[in-house]
Design an enzyme around this catalytic site. Structure first.
Site, short mmCIF file in Angstrom:
data_model
loop_
_atom_site.label_atom_id
_atom_site.label_comp_id
_atom_site.label_asym_id
_atom_site.label_seq_id
_atom_site.Cartn_x
_atom_site.Cartn_y
_atom_site.Cartn_z
CG ASP A 230 -1.93 1.04 1.30
OD1 ASP A 230 -2.77 1.06 0.38
OD2 ASP A 230 -1.93 1.86 2.24
CD GLU A 293 15.57 -14.38 4.72
OE1 GLU A 293 14.74 -14.89 5.51
OE2 GLU A 293 16.17 -13.32 4.94
C1 NOJ Z 1 -4.33 3.02 -0.90
C2 NOJ Z 1 -5.47 2.10 -0.63
O1 NOJ Z 1 -5.74 1.35 -1.77
C3 NOJ Z 1 -6.62 2.97 -0.20
O2 NOJ Z 1 -7.83 2.28 -0.16
C4 NOJ Z 1 -6.27 3.58 1.12
O3 NOJ Z 1 -7.29 4.48 1.52
C5 NOJ Z 1 -4.95 4.33 1.05
N1 NOJ Z 1 -3.94 3.63 0.33
C6 NOJ Z 1 -4.41 4.58 2.43
O4 NOJ Z 1 -3.97 3.39 3.01
#
Ligand code: NOJ
Ligand code: CA
Length: 593
Positions: A230, A293
């Site tokens: 993310d 790993e």
């Molecule tokens: C990207 C994620 O896909 C989204 O849903 C989220 O709100 C933001 N990152 C923050 O984590």
């Protein structure tokens, strides 16, 4: 590659090869089709109206029937759910609303038994404000090692009452929140690029590195095949946290001239000192080593809203991640120059680092692609749509959405599908504003509707309560009553349905090895249609998408249509002629003698 072209009657056809078939090792992620499961909205196993892990396990056979190689699950970790689970309070446990660790283990085992790999979500830019680390940081006070895991700063101005800089949250409002110190005084500020419930971690702190290596190992040991990372472009901030006058949008709005530019830029890149800093790459080199790993080609996929594509390619260098979502493709306009530009640039740029391109059209953060393509300006990255907004043309959007999907699935590289796209599901564009849960809606002071419209639970059975999503009829967001037509049971085994189109495409993609194949642009297929066609050969298959307003007729001998995104006119669906009506994609090969 020549056999299909030699079957065409157009003498002036030319081919320009921009990508060769992959001849090296056959790591699965280079060509895999990966299906995104959004756990809240996939299938509800216990009837509380929220999707869960037992619900997913019970429906895995649907994904096998569809023909995908792997699934990616959005976060299922312990969370107070201020941002639908992207605010993690415990990275090593499952939220009770989704089930238990035992449920996750059972799901993983069943997926593997069925031949599906499993990627889980990793959220390293921020934790939840309910994470024990953040609670400890608040309790420990300024200057403590506990605070040094996050980005705490003194405020500016008299008594530090102003935020440390002018950064804005990607969801709207300030990116800083002031805390009350343990002694009750107004205190320091902490940075959150997203909601205030999501404090950013400080990746200059070795303890943060150590913790995430350990979290990776926790899930690798349980058998996951990879991680979707993310906000992969956000972990490192420019030293000194300099002011940045523009809004801290996670994505820059598309602007004039960006779509279809020569370098494939579409406006999908975030700008500012909080994004895409060179230091992030050290983190991914570290993680690459951790994954190495383990056996079985485990993979990392970057969620990085980065442009130009040469910057995105840095995330998939041989010693970093394996994949990076191609958001420039996702946000492309529905025109031939824009699509060709972004596809060429993506393949050529990633070839430069030996990485596949990772195609994607929809996910839980963007308006579903059939709805984007039904808008007056088709494509791009529109804000969430609600009551009172201009509404997409549902039929046209579905028609184009199917063509876009068939185009994507013929491209060499890997591809991600977002749950429901195999049903042709549109965005819910008339959701009651009172139901909205995305923090974007309130943080933007109701100026941006946010992402709830693409997160509505799936319709499985047309005549069941909540369309079969839950046995009780409960559903955390109300499904539109018009969705019966999209239910899986109305589409399964129905020739021409969107589900059967996806299934056929995935089967043919595998049979013709398109995911590891080549791409040569074909020009001069039909007189005067060059501006409206996206046409290429991948191995033995000719793929033609007509984005223009007039039908184009391919002429030749022994032409066989493998799959098309819409019915073709009788007498022009193979043999000597194949018609490609407006907003339709066809896959054609030469019929074997
Ligand atoms: C990207 C994620 O896909 C989204 O849903 C989220 O709100 C933001 N990152 C923050 O984590
Ligand atoms: Ca449930």
């Amino acid at each position: 590659m020549t056999s299909i072209l030699s079957a065409l009657a157009q003498p002036s056809t030319t081919t320009t090869l921009v990508h060769r078939a992959h001849a090296g090792s056959a790591q699965w992620w280079r060509s895999a089709v990966i299906y995104q499961v959004y756990p809240r909205s996939f299938a509800d196993g216990n009837g509380d109206g929220i999707g869960d892990i037992p619900g997913i396990t019970a429906r895995l056979k649907h994904l096998v029937r569809l023909g995908v190689d792997a699934i990616w699950l959005s976060p299922f970790y312990r969370s107070p759910h201020h941002d639908a689970g992207y605010d993690v309070a415990d990275y090593r446990d499952i939220d009770p609303v989704f089930g238990t660790l035992a449920d996750a283990d059972a799901m993983l085992a069943e997926a593997h038994r069925l031949g599906l790999r499993v990627i889980v979500d990793l959220v390293p830019n921020h934790t939840s404000f309910e994470h024990p680390w953040f609670k400890a940081a608040l309790a420990a006070g300024p200057g403590s090692p506990e605070r040094a895991r996050y980005i705490f700063r003194d405020g500016k101005g008299p008594e530090g009452a102003q935020p440390p800089n002018d950064w804005r949250s990607a969801f709207g409002g300030s990116a800083w929140t002031r805390v009350t110190e343990p002694d009750g005084a107004a205190g320091q500020w902490y940075l959150h690029l997203f909601d205030e419930s999501q404090p950013d971690l400080d990746w200059t702190n070795p303890e943060v590195h150590e913790e995430f290596r350990s979290v990776l190992r926790f899930w690798l040991d349980r058998g996951v095949d990879g991680f979707r990372v993310d906000v992969a472009h956000g972990l490192v901030k420019e030293p000194g946290l300099p002011d940045f006058p523009a809004p801290t949008a996670a994505v820059t709005p598309p602007h004039e001239g960006t779509h279809g530019s020569e370098d494939g830029a579409t406006g999908a890149g975030s700008l500012g000192p909080m994004w895409d800093q060179d230091g992030v790459h050290d983190i991914y080199r570290e993680w690459h080593q951790v994954l190495a790993e383990y056996d079985g080609d485990r993979a990392l996929v970057a969620e990085a809203w980065v442009e130009p594509l040469t910057r995105l390619a840095l995330y998939v260098r041989p010693d970093e991640m394996q994949q990076a979502f191609n958001f420039s493709f996702l946000t492309s306009l529905w025109t031939a120059p824009a699509l060709r530009g972004v596809i060429t640039e993506s393949l050529v740029t990633n070839d430069g680092v030996g990485a596949p391109t990772t195609w994607v059209l929809s996910n839980h953060d963007v308006v579903r692609h059939p709805s984007r393509l039904g808008l007056a300006v088709p494509g791009g990255k529109p804000e969430g749509i609600g009551v009172g907004d201009p509404q997409p043309d549902e039929e046209l959007g579905l028609h184009r959405g199917r063509a876009a999907s068939l185009l994507m699935l013929a491209l060499p590289g890997s591809a991600y599908l977002y749950q429901g796209e195999e049903l042709g599901l549109p965005e819910h564009t008339t959701l009651d504003d009172d139901e909205r849960q995305d923090p974007t809606w309130w943080r933007s002071e109701h100026t941006s509707r946010g992402r709830d419209g693409c997160r509505v639970p799936l319709p499985w059975e047309a005549d069941a309560p909540a369309f079969g999503f839950s046995s009780t009829g409960r559903s955390w967001l109300t499904q539109p009553s018009s969705w019966a037509r999209y239910a899986l049971d109305r589409q399964r085994c129905v020739p021409g349905s969107t589900f059967e189109m996806y299934r056929a495409a995935l089967c043919l993609r595998r049979e013709y090895h398109l995911g590891s194949g080549s791409l040569g642009w074909v020009d001069g297929l039909a007189d005067g249609a060059s501006d409206s066609l996206v046409a290429f050969v991948n191995r033995e298959v000719l793929v033609v998408t007509n984005v223009g307003s007039e039908a184009v007729v391919l002429k030749g001998t022994d032409l066989e249509v493998l799959v098309s995104s819409a019915d073709l006119p009788e007498g022009q669906a193979g043999g000597a002629e194949v018609a490609v009506p407006p907003d339709v994609t066809v896959w054609v090969r030469r019929r074997e003698a």
